[in-house]
Design a protein around this motif. Sequence first.
Motif, PDB file in Angstrom:
ATOM      1  N   GLU A 211       0.830  -1.199   0.000  1.00 52.61           N
ATOM      2  CA  GLU A 211       0.000   0.000   0.000  1.00 52.61           C
ATOM      3  C   GLU A 211       0.871   1.258   0.000  1.00 52.61           C
ATOM      4  OE1 GLU A 211      -3.364   2.054  -0.431  1.00 52.61           O
ATOM      5  OE2 GLU A 211      -3.243  -0.143  -0.350  1.00 52.61           O
ATOM      6  N   ILE A 212       1.967   1.234   0.752  1.00 50.81           N
ATOM      7  CA  ILE A 212       2.891   2.373   0.782  1.00 50.81           C
ATOM      8  C   ILE A 212       3.553   2.552  -0.583  1.00 50.81           C
ATOM      9  CG2 ILE A 212       5.022   3.259   1.808  1.00 50.81           C
ATOM     10  CD1 ILE A 212       4.175   1.703   4.384  1.00 50.81           C
ATOM     11  N   ALA A 213       3.964   1.443  -1.193  1.00 47.79           N
ATOM     12  CA  ALA A 213       4.577   1.511  -2.527  1.00 47.79           C
ATOM     13  C   ALA A 213       3.601   2.095  -3.541  1.00 47.79           C
ATOM     14  CB  ALA A 213       5.042   0.122  -2.967  1.00 47.79           C
ATOM     15  N   HIS A 214       2.329   1.695  -3.433  1.00 46.16           N
ATOM     16  CA  HIS A 214       1.314   2.238  -4.343  1.00 46.16           C
ATOM     17  C   HIS A 214       1.168   3.742  -4.129  1.00 46.16           C
ATOM     18  CE1 HIS A 214      -2.326   2.604  -6.708  1.00 46.16           C
ATOM     19  NE2 HIS A 214      -2.956   3.132  -5.667  1.00 46.16           N
ATOM     20  N   TRP A 215       1.164   4.175  -2.873  1.00 50.94           N
ATOM     21  CA  TRP A 215       1.070   5.611  -2.575  1.00 50.94           C
ATOM     22  C   TRP A 215       2.258   6.357  -3.181  1.00 50.94           C
ATOM     23  CZ3 TRP A 215       4.081   9.221  -0.113  1.00 50.94           C
ATOM     24  CH2 TRP A 215       3.471  10.448   0.210  1.00 50.94           C
ATOM     25  N   MET A 216       3.451   5.792  -3.077  1.00 47.06           N
ATOM     26  CA  MET A 216       4.629   6.448  -3.644  1.00 47.06           C
ATOM     27  C   MET A 216       4.545   6.496  -5.159  1.00 47.06           C
ATOM     28  SD  MET A 216       7.890   5.386  -1.195  1.00 47.06           S
ATOM     29  CE  MET A 216       7.810   3.624  -1.478  1.00 47.06           C
ATOM     30  N   GLU A 217       4.027   5.433  -5.769  1.00 45.30           N
ATOM     31  CA  GLU A 217       3.858   5.424  -7.230  1.00 45.30           C
ATOM     32  C   GLU A 217       2.938   6.552  -7.690  1.00 45.30           C
ATOM     33  OE1 GLU A 217       4.418   0.830  -8.726  1.00 45.30           O
ATOM     34  OE2 GLU A 217       2.461   1.431  -7.927  1.00 45.30           O
ATOM     35  N   VAL A 218       1.814   6.677  -7.021  1.00 44.69           N
ATOM     36  CA  VAL A 218       0.841   7.700  -7.387  1.00 44.69           C
ATOM     37  C   VAL A 218       1.407   9.092  -7.144  1.00 44.69           C
ATOM     38  CG1 VAL A 218      -1.420   8.668  -6.834  1.00 44.69           C
ATOM     39  CG2 VAL A 218      -1.135   6.186  -6.972  1.00 44.69           C
ATOM     40  N   THR A 219       2.076   9.269  -6.007  1.00 44.98           N
ATOM     41  CA  THR A 219       2.588  10.583  -5.625  1.00 44.98           C
ATOM     42  C   THR A 219       3.755  11.022  -6.502  1.00 44.98           C
ATOM     43  OG1 THR A 219       1.930  10.145  -3.331  1.00 44.98           O
ATOM     44  CG2 THR A 219       3.470  11.962  -3.697  1.00 44.98           C
ATOM     45  N   PRO A 355      13.595  -3.682  -2.111  1.00 43.61           N
ATOM     46  CA  PRO A 355      13.815  -3.988  -3.530  1.00 43.61           C
ATOM     47  C   PRO A 355      13.299  -2.918  -4.486  1.00 43.61           C
ATOM     48  CG  PRO A 355      12.919  -5.902  -2.368  1.00 43.61           C
ATOM     49  CD  PRO A 355      12.789  -4.736  -1.452  1.00 43.61           C
ATOM     50  N   VAL A 356      12.327  -2.101  -4.067  1.00 43.23           N
ATOM     51  CA  VAL A 356      11.761  -1.095  -4.970  1.00 43.23           C
ATOM     52  C   VAL A 356      12.294   0.304  -4.682  1.00 43.23           C
ATOM     53  CG1 VAL A 356       9.674  -2.447  -5.330  1.00 43.23           C
ATOM     54  CG2 VAL A 356       9.712  -0.716  -3.513  1.00 43.23           C
ATOM     55  N   CYS A 357      13.265   0.407  -3.787  1.00 47.72           N
ATOM     56  CA  CYS A 357      13.871   1.697  -3.449  1.00 47.72           C
ATOM     57  C   CYS A 357      15.374   1.643  -3.717  1.00 47.72           C
ATOM     58  CB  CYS A 357      13.624   2.040  -1.978  1.00 47.72           C
ATOM     59  SG  CYS A 357      11.890   2.308  -1.548  1.00 47.72           S
ATOM     60  N   GLY A 358      15.992   2.802  -3.743  1.00 51.45           N
ATOM     61  CA  GLY A 358      17.440   2.871  -3.866  1.00 51.45           C
ATOM     62  C   GLY A 358      18.105   2.891  -2.507  1.00 51.45           C
TER      63      GLY A 358
END
Length: 424
Positions: A211-219, A355-358
């Motif tokens: 859910e957090i990853a989705h929020w970051m994608e949208v933002t 895995p989805v962040c740097g």
Amino acid sequence: MKYILRKVIFSILLLAILLILLVYNLGLNGGKMMQVLRGTRLSSVESIKTAIAAFEDVMNEGFTGRIEFIEAYSRGAKIMGKKEFSDFLYVKDEKGYLHSTSFYSGYDPEMLTYAMRLKILQEKVEEQGGKLLFIVPPSKYRVGETEVDYGLPAANPENKISELMNIFTDNDISVIDFNQYFPNQSLPYDQCFYRTERFWTIPAAWMAAREIAHWMEVTAGVRLDADGSRLGPSAFDWVTYPGKMLGSQGLKTGKSYIGTEDFTALWPKDPGLYEYLSYLDNGERNIVRGDVYETLINKTLPDTLGDYPSVSAYNAYLPGQYRHSIITNRNNFEGLKVFMMRDSYFSPVAVFLAPVCGIIDSIWSDYEETIYQVENYIENQEFDFVIMEIDPYNISDNAFDFYREEAEIRMDMLGLTKKEEDSK
């Protein structure tokens, strides 16, 4: 006279036994205590308190006969059918879940102050080109799910969380209240929470990370996991370890009182390549490099736990409570740079997001001011996202220990003095 003599002899024997146990345990745990001392800089009252607490932890964990003492008390409480344990350290509900206690939890008049401090933090982050997100994990106590005997003081932070979220939303602060997400159809109550641990389950933490990853994608307008290969259900081996979970609460009440439970882990199929930098209390740095199981996850922990687990299996994810740590994804150096103020609720979440962040740069929220001021650190860095996560049972002034003076000045300018705030 003989009675007094017997009392003296008994006292001497008892003191001798205690002294022998003390010397034996000091010898047994001396090496670990020296490690604590070497890793601590005794430069302030706070650091001394931390060292003393660490010494106590070592002694308690390594004390000869400790488990036997706990289990004897645990069996007694079980036989008596007690719903409260050790002078209300915890209370047990009708479904067998342990809960923290609270004898009073009224209105917090400082909530608007917390919002003002966080609002200023958000503005500073946005000046650097980033976005701020405030998160509250779900509380174990849930109206409609939790039933306790009348008069037992089980802590229920639901009203406080709801009020805080409303104030933050009114001030245009981005929030995720996971009390609104859990339980759900995919993850009912008994799969969201442990009976013996205060934190959410690993599957719940994984669902929160998505859910957090989705929020970051949208933002941010980016795609972090388009094919689900890093955060999708098929990206993990789902393994259940029967009877291997005795959480931090259960370790204090004893196995005989509460029993063990199953532990479901999500092991990433792609091991990746990471660097994990952690700062010790004395300022020294520890760096490990390797795949996710060499750096961020202790996959062997559940298998090594015996019939009486000595640690919570939850500790398999990002073990250790380092005041400051940095996860670098060596396969994604150009990925999102995230800063977290977090606690143990977010240990598995940070692993799932890695895995989805740097970079995931995080501080332990209880300790931030002992390392550096959050204000100075954030204002001299450029983060894509700043995430503040707070224990639902720890909403307090100390948790928002930043921009105090600035918030007070702004509230005075807006006419929101302390006196006026209290009257509302």
